[in-house]
Scaffold this motif. Sequence first.
Motif, mmCIF file in Angstrom:
data_model
loop_
_atom_site.group_PDB
_atom_site.id
_atom_site.type_symbol
_atom_site.label_atom_id
_atom_site.label_comp_id
_atom_site.label_asym_id
_atom_site.label_seq_id
_atom_site.Cartn_x
_atom_site.Cartn_y
_atom_site.Cartn_z
ATOM 1 N N ARG A 22 -70.605 14.646 -50.176
ATOM 2 C CA ARG A 22 -70.381 14.929 -48.763
ATOM 3 C C ARG A 22 -71.714 15.129 -48.053
ATOM 4 N NH1 ARG A 22 -65.348 18.334 -47.577
ATOM 5 N NH2 ARG A 22 -63.832 17.460 -48.988
ATOM 6 N N ARG A 84 -66.501 11.263 -45.475
ATOM 7 C CA ARG A 84 -65.772 11.980 -46.529
ATOM 8 C C ARG A 84 -65.757 13.482 -46.239
ATOM 9 N NH1 ARG A 84 -68.212 9.970 -50.573
ATOM 10 N NH2 ARG A 84 -66.763 8.271 -50.857
ATOM 11 N N GLY A 87 -63.153 14.506 -43.931
ATOM 12 C CA GLY A 87 -61.789 14.316 -44.411
ATOM 13 C C GLY A 87 -61.274 12.899 -44.246
ATOM 14 N N SER A 114 -66.605 19.574 -40.399
ATOM 15 C CA SER A 114 -66.306 19.332 -41.822
ATOM 16 C C SER A 114 -64.931 19.884 -42.179
ATOM 17 C CB SER A 114 -67.348 20.020 -42.703
ATOM 18 O OG SER A 114 -68.620 19.511 -42.418
ATOM 19 N N LYS A 115 -64.288 19.232 -43.132
ATOM 20 C CA LYS A 115 -63.031 19.737 -43.700
ATOM 21 C C LYS A 115 -63.364 20.370 -45.033
ATOM 22 C CE LYS A 115 -60.160 17.393 -40.921
ATOM 23 N NZ LYS A 115 -59.572 17.870 -39.794
#
Length: 116
Positions: A22, A84, A87, A114-115
């Motif tokens: 990520r 990514r 998500g 960000s997730k």
Amino acid sequence: MNAFSKYFIDPIKNHYVDFGGRATRTQYWAFVGFNILVAIVIAIVAAILGRISGALGGIAIGVYYLFELAILLPSLALAARRLRDGGFTPWLLLLAFIPGLGGLILLILFLLPSKN
């Protein structure tokens, strides 16, 4: 470690074609920002050298294109990691091939948080 080393040199040196993992918004946008700054500096030098000599300007333009070619893969890898992290699937990078709309959609996706 200064910001230039952390956000620009490190992704090129240590994650050249690392499409896994990520990348945070800070990592992505700092890389993009430094990329733009380096490109502007090279373009200014090319313009100045072009005024002095057409051959020198041509060489500087060649250096610019080599720089852009050299960071193509790290840029794609970082963009895939950023998607990514948000998500999304990295395959959404293919949206870049849709003129106009694809770039706008990717910009919005890169700006999302960000997730976890």
